[in-house]
Write a protein that holds these residues in place. Structure first.
Motif, PDB file in Angstrom:
ATOM      1  N   GLU A  86      42.568  -8.899 -84.738  1.00  0.00           N
ATOM      2  CA  GLU A  86      42.305  -8.340 -83.415  1.00  0.00           C
ATOM      3  C   GLU A  86      43.175  -9.029 -82.363  1.00  0.00           C
ATOM      4  OE1 GLU A  86      38.101  -8.728 -82.899  1.00  0.00           O
ATOM      5  OE2 GLU A  86      37.627  -7.063 -84.271  1.00  0.00           O
ATOM      6  N   TRP A  87      43.366 -10.321 -82.510  1.00  0.00           N
ATOM      7  CA  TRP A  87      44.230 -11.071 -81.590  1.00  0.00           C
ATOM      8  C   TRP A  87      45.668 -10.579 -81.707  1.00  0.00           C
ATOM      9  CZ3 TRP A  87      47.908 -15.251 -82.339  1.00  0.00           C
ATOM     10  CH2 TRP A  87      48.208 -15.951 -81.167  1.00  0.00           C
ATOM     11  N   PHE A  88      46.133 -10.349 -82.933  1.00  0.00           N
ATOM     12  CA  PHE A  88      47.482  -9.803 -83.145  1.00  0.00           C
ATOM     13  C   PHE A  88      47.633  -8.452 -82.445  1.00  0.00           C
ATOM     14  CE2 PHE A  88      49.570  -6.441 -85.564  1.00  0.00           C
ATOM     15  CZ  PHE A  88      50.908  -6.836 -85.463  1.00  0.00           C
ATOM     16  N   VAL A  89      46.670  -7.571 -82.632  1.00  0.00           N
ATOM     17  CA  VAL A  89      46.734  -6.242 -82.017  1.00  0.00           C
ATOM     18  C   VAL A  89      46.796  -6.363 -80.499  1.00  0.00           C
ATOM     19  CG1 VAL A  89      45.452  -4.099 -81.616  1.00  0.00           C
ATOM     20  CG2 VAL A  89      45.610  -5.049 -83.930  1.00  0.00           C
ATOM     21  N   GLU A  90      45.909  -7.167 -79.932  1.00  0.00           N
ATOM     22  CA  GLU A  90      45.871  -7.323 -78.475  1.00  0.00           C
ATOM     23  C   GLU A  90      47.201  -7.837 -77.928  1.00  0.00           C
ATOM     24  OE1 GLU A  90      42.517  -9.150 -75.755  1.00  0.00           O
ATOM     25  OE2 GLU A  90      43.782 -10.760 -76.547  1.00  0.00           O
ATOM     26  N   LYS A  91      47.714  -8.904 -78.533  1.00  0.00           N
ATOM     27  CA  LYS A  91      48.916  -9.543 -77.985  1.00  0.00           C
ATOM     28  C   LYS A  91      50.175  -8.710 -78.197  1.00  0.00           C
ATOM     29  CE  LYS A  91      46.335 -12.658 -76.488  1.00  0.00           C
ATOM     30  NZ  LYS A  91      45.878 -12.469 -75.084  1.00  0.00           N
ATOM     31  N   THR A  92      50.304  -8.034 -79.317  1.00  0.00           N
ATOM     32  CA  THR A  92      51.507  -7.220 -79.526  1.00  0.00           C
ATOM     33  C   THR A  92      51.507  -5.983 -78.635  1.00  0.00           C
ATOM     34  OG1 THR A  92      50.469  -6.179 -81.476  1.00  0.00           O
ATOM     35  CG2 THR A  92      51.992  -8.009 -81.874  1.00  0.00           C
ATOM     36  N   VAL A  93      50.339  -5.430 -78.359  1.00  0.00           N
ATOM     37  CA  VAL A  93      50.278  -4.313 -77.413  1.00  0.00           C
ATOM     38  C   VAL A  93      50.703  -4.807 -76.030  1.00  0.00           C
ATOM     39  CG1 VAL A  93      48.751  -2.701 -76.206  1.00  0.00           C
ATOM     40  CG2 VAL A  93      48.537  -3.001 -78.679  1.00  0.00           C
ATOM     41  N   GLU A  94      50.256  -5.995 -75.650  1.00  0.00           N
ATOM     42  CA  GLU A  94      50.646  -6.549 -74.351  1.00  0.00           C
ATOM     43  C   GLU A  94      52.158  -6.789 -74.284  1.00  0.00           C
ATOM     44  OE1 GLU A  94      48.443 -10.056 -73.416  1.00  0.00           O
ATOM     45  OE2 GLU A  94      46.506  -9.074 -73.565  1.00  0.00           O
ATOM     46  N   ILE A  95      52.731  -7.307 -75.368  1.00  0.00           N
ATOM     47  CA  ILE A  95      54.174  -7.567 -75.404  1.00  0.00           C
ATOM     48  C   ILE A  95      54.949  -6.254 -75.397  1.00  0.00           C
ATOM     49  CG2 ILE A  95      56.077  -8.498 -76.793  1.00  0.00           C
ATOM     50  CD1 ILE A  95      54.009 -10.579 -77.857  1.00  0.00           C
ATOM     51  N   VAL A 122      43.275  -1.788 -78.525  1.00  0.00           N
ATOM     52  CA  VAL A 122      44.566  -1.205 -78.145  1.00  0.00           C
ATOM     53  C   VAL A 122      44.499  -0.671 -76.714  1.00  0.00           C
ATOM     54  CG1 VAL A 122      46.128   0.745 -78.536  1.00  0.00           C
ATOM     55  CG2 VAL A 122      45.373  -0.643 -80.471  1.00  0.00           C
ATOM     56  N   ILE A 123      43.468   0.087 -76.415  1.00  0.00           N
ATOM     57  CA  ILE A 123      43.336   0.702 -75.092  1.00  0.00           C
ATOM     58  C   ILE A 123      43.156  -0.359 -74.009  1.00  0.00           C
ATOM     59  CG2 ILE A 123      41.867   2.163 -73.649  1.00  0.00           C
ATOM     60  CD1 ILE A 123      41.325   3.820 -76.233  1.00  0.00           C
ATOM     61  N   LYS A 127      45.840  -1.130 -70.913  1.00  0.00           N
ATOM     62  CA  LYS A 127      45.491  -1.118 -69.493  1.00  0.00           C
ATOM     63  C   LYS A 127      45.776  -2.471 -68.845  1.00  0.00           C
ATOM     64  CE  LYS A 127      41.213   0.214 -70.006  1.00  0.00           C
ATOM     65  NZ  LYS A 127      39.834   0.609 -69.626  1.00  0.00           N
ATOM     66  N   GLN A 128      45.423  -3.549 -69.540  1.00  0.00           N
ATOM     67  CA  GLN A 128      45.617  -4.901 -69.012  1.00  0.00           C
ATOM     68  C   GLN A 128      47.089  -5.173 -68.719  1.00  0.00           C
ATOM     69  OE1 GLN A 128      43.729  -7.485 -68.115  1.00  0.00           O
ATOM     70  NE2 GLN A 128      45.517  -8.808 -67.794  1.00  0.00           N
ATOM     71  N   SER A 129      47.968  -4.720 -69.620  1.00  0.00           N
ATOM     72  CA  SER A 129      49.403  -5.011 -69.482  1.00  0.00           C
ATOM     73  C   SER A 129      50.164  -3.906 -68.759  1.00  0.00           C
ATOM     74  CB  SER A 129      50.023  -5.259 -70.860  1.00  0.00           C
ATOM     75  OG  SER A 129      49.768  -4.173 -71.740  1.00  0.00           O
ATOM     76  N   LEU A 130      49.429  -2.919 -68.236  1.00  0.00           N
ATOM     77  CA  LEU A 130      50.014  -1.831 -67.446  1.00  0.00           C
ATOM     78  C   LEU A 130      51.081  -1.062 -68.218  1.00  0.00           C
ATOM     79  CD1 LEU A 130      50.361  -3.639 -63.978  1.00  0.00           C
ATOM     80  CD2 LEU A 130      48.421  -2.317 -64.883  1.00  0.00           C
TER      81      LEU A 130
END
Length: 230
Positions: A86-95, A122-123, A127-130
């Motif tokens: 889950e951490w991988f998914v969150e951070k790669t979406v942000e990047i 993912v969603i 949103k967090q990373s615009l």
């Protein structure tokens, strides 16, 4: 920012987004909000009405965001500890990642996923990373399926086995090229999986001298490709 996937046909916030706007942010009619459809557009809007649990809005401006000139797809083996995936998914979406495919390998320790929870991550990260584009999250499938069924011209496999053919990703990854990277499980890819990947045009890569956890390797790979394309 709020996510409204069907914004072309409906000017109501989805239920969960509406609850956040009304109950948490305490927005009211006349307040301005920012939206995305996850398909390349941002919208400025004004709340036009709140009726019970529903929140209606009026679009005041639409901004289209062009896609970047490459596509990044990482196929990764889910970790035994689901928090790490889950951490991988969150951070790669942000990047910035276009597609994620969880893969089953011979040494996989986790073979079941709660895809609905990963979609929510993912969603939230989008949103967090615009981000204007929603990352595509594919269903869990076999690594063989990914290896033999893709149309990427630039494709790599990151593994820990001693291999004189391995080249640092930053030294081999070409700019502006659609890229597929395979990241294995805690027990690494098997010799058969590595051989199959190479036979199908994958090149063996290194992500540096340190031995990285699965999720860390995925994030390093994502960030490396992102930096190369800046």
């Amino acid at each position: 920012m709020f996510f409204v996937p069907d914004i072309a046909t409906c000017h109501l916030l989805p239920e969960e987004e509406a609850q956040h706007a009304i109950k948490v942010l305490r927005l009211k009619a006349g307040d301005e909000i920012r939206l995305t459809d996850g398909n390349g557009s941002f919208y400025d809007a004004e709340i036009s009405g709140i009726h019970g649990k529903s929140c209606e809005f009026r679009i005041t401006r639409k901004t289209e965001v062009p896609r970047r000139n490459f596509r990044l797809h990482i196929a990764i083996a889910p970790t035994k500890n689901i928090d790490r995936l889950e951490w991988f998914v969150e951070k790669t979406v942000e990047i910035g990642i276009d597609e994620i495919t969880p893969i089953l390998c011979q040494c996989s320790e986790r073979k079941v996923l709660k895809e609905e929870r990963l979609e929510k991550i993912v969603i939230s990260a989008m949103k967090q990373s615009l981000k204007a584009y929603r990352t595509q999250l594919n269903p869990l499938c076999s690594v063989k399926e990914v290896i033999t069924n893709n149309n990427y011209t630039q494709k790599f496999i990151a593994h820990c086995d001693s291999d004189t053919d391995k080249i640092l990703l930053k030294n081999i990854c070409q700019k502006a090229a659609d890229t597929l990277i395979l990241i294995g499980p805690e027990g690494d890819f098997s010799q058969e999986e590595i051989a199959l990947a190479k036979a199908n045009g994958f090149r063996a890569i290194s992500l540096g001298e340190s031995r990285l956890r699965t999720e860390t390797a995925g994030i390093v790979a994502c960030h490396t490709v992102d930096l190369i394309n800046e």
